[in-house]
Design a protein around this motif. Structure first.
Motif, PDB file in Angstrom:
ATOM      1  N   TYR A   1     -23.760  49.378  66.161  1.00  0.00           N
ATOM      2  CA  TYR A   1     -25.119  49.692  66.598  1.00  0.00           C
ATOM      3  C   TYR A   1     -25.569  48.723  67.689  1.00  0.00           C
ATOM      4  O   TYR A   1     -26.118  49.134  68.700  1.00  0.00           O
TER       5      TYR A   1
ATOM      6  N   TYR B   1     -25.683  51.009  71.094  1.00  0.00           N
ATOM      7  CA  TYR B   1     -27.052  51.448  71.366  1.00  0.00           C
ATOM      8  C   TYR B   1     -27.824  50.437  72.205  1.00  0.00           C
ATOM      9  O   TYR B   1     -28.363  50.761  73.254  1.00  0.00           O
TER      10      TYR B   1
ATOM     11  N   ALA C   1     -28.983  50.696  76.100  1.00  0.00           N
ATOM     12  CA  ALA C   1     -30.418  50.822  76.329  1.00  0.00           C
ATOM     13  C   ALA C   1     -30.983  49.673  77.151  1.00  0.00           C
ATOM     14  O   ALA C   1     -32.002  49.815  77.797  1.00  0.00           O
TER      15      ALA C   1
END
Length: 84
Positions: free
Chosen positions: A23, A27, A31
Protein backbone atom coordinates in the motif's frame (compact mmCIF):
# COMPACT_ATOMS: atom_id res chain seq x y z
CA UNK A 1 18.38 -16.29 18.02
CA UNK A 2 16.92 -15.44 14.67
CA UNK A 3 17.22 -18.99 13.38
CA UNK A 4 15.03 -20.30 16.23
CA UNK A 5 11.95 -18.79 14.59
CA UNK A 6 9.94 -21.31 12.61
CA UNK A 7 8.66 -20.95 9.09
CA UNK A 8 4.98 -20.63 10.05
CA UNK A 9 5.39 -17.53 12.29
CA UNK A 10 7.65 -16.01 9.67
CA UNK A 11 5.08 -16.63 6.93
CA UNK A 12 2.26 -15.29 9.14
CA UNK A 13 4.20 -12.10 9.83
CA UNK A 14 4.86 -11.72 6.11
CA UNK A 15 1.13 -12.03 5.38
CA UNK A 16 0.43 -9.26 7.89
CA UNK A 17 3.11 -6.73 6.94
CA UNK A 18 3.32 -7.22 3.16
CA UNK A 19 -0.05 -5.54 2.35
CA UNK A 20 0.99 -2.42 4.31
CA UNK A 21 4.29 -2.26 2.47
CA UNK A 22 2.53 -2.71 -0.88
CA UNK A 23 0.00 0.00 0.00
CA UNK A 24 2.74 2.43 0.93
CA UNK A 25 4.83 1.83 -2.17
CA UNK A 26 2.14 1.59 -4.82
CA UNK A 27 -0.65 3.93 -3.70
CA UNK A 28 1.27 6.64 -1.89
CA UNK A 29 4.18 6.44 -4.31
CA UNK A 30 1.91 7.04 -7.28
CA UNK A 31 -0.25 9.66 -5.54
CA UNK A 32 2.64 11.77 -4.29
CA UNK A 33 5.61 13.37 -5.93
CA UNK A 34 9.17 12.20 -6.42
CA UNK A 35 11.74 13.07 -3.72
CA UNK A 36 13.79 14.98 -6.30
CA UNK A 37 10.87 17.38 -6.63
CA UNK A 38 10.63 17.78 -2.84
CA UNK A 39 14.23 18.93 -2.53
CA UNK A 40 14.36 20.86 -5.81
CA UNK A 41 14.43 24.67 -5.77
CA UNK A 42 11.00 26.30 -5.61
CA UNK A 43 9.56 27.13 -9.02
CA UNK A 44 7.97 30.51 -9.67
CA UNK A 45 4.68 29.13 -11.00
CA UNK A 46 3.76 25.61 -10.02
CA UNK A 47 1.40 23.54 -12.14
CA UNK A 48 -0.26 22.10 -9.02
CA UNK A 49 -0.80 25.44 -7.36
CA UNK A 50 0.86 27.17 -4.45
CA UNK A 51 -1.60 26.20 -1.72
CA UNK A 52 -1.17 24.06 1.35
CA UNK A 53 -2.52 21.00 -0.50
CA UNK A 54 0.31 21.14 -3.03
CA UNK A 55 2.88 21.48 -0.25
CA UNK A 56 1.32 18.61 1.72
CA UNK A 57 1.32 16.39 -1.36
CA UNK A 58 4.98 17.21 -1.87
CA UNK A 59 6.05 16.42 1.69
CA UNK A 60 3.72 13.48 2.39
CA UNK A 61 6.01 10.68 1.11
CA UNK A 62 8.95 11.99 3.09
CA UNK A 63 6.94 12.35 6.31
CA UNK A 64 5.36 8.91 5.99
CA UNK A 65 8.73 7.24 5.48
CA UNK A 66 10.21 9.04 8.48
CA UNK A 67 7.22 7.99 10.62
CA UNK A 68 7.59 4.41 9.40
CA UNK A 69 11.26 4.33 10.39
CA UNK A 70 10.54 5.87 13.81
CA UNK A 71 7.76 3.35 14.44
CA UNK A 72 10.09 0.50 13.46
CA UNK A 73 12.83 1.74 15.81
CA UNK A 74 10.32 2.13 18.66
CA UNK A 75 9.00 -1.40 18.12
CA UNK A 76 12.49 -2.89 18.05
CA UNK A 77 13.40 -1.08 21.28
CA UNK A 78 10.27 -2.45 22.97
CA UNK A 79 11.11 -5.99 21.87
CA UNK A 80 14.64 -5.65 23.18
CA UNK A 81 13.31 -4.46 26.56
CA UNK A 82 10.95 -7.43 26.70
CA UNK A 83 13.76 -9.88 26.02
CA UNK A 84 15.94 -8.55 28.87
Amino acid sequence: GVLDIGYVPNAAASCIFTPFYVYQNIYLGSACQDLKEVFAPVKAASAQGDGWAARARTLLPLLLNVCLVLFLIRTIKQQIKKSR
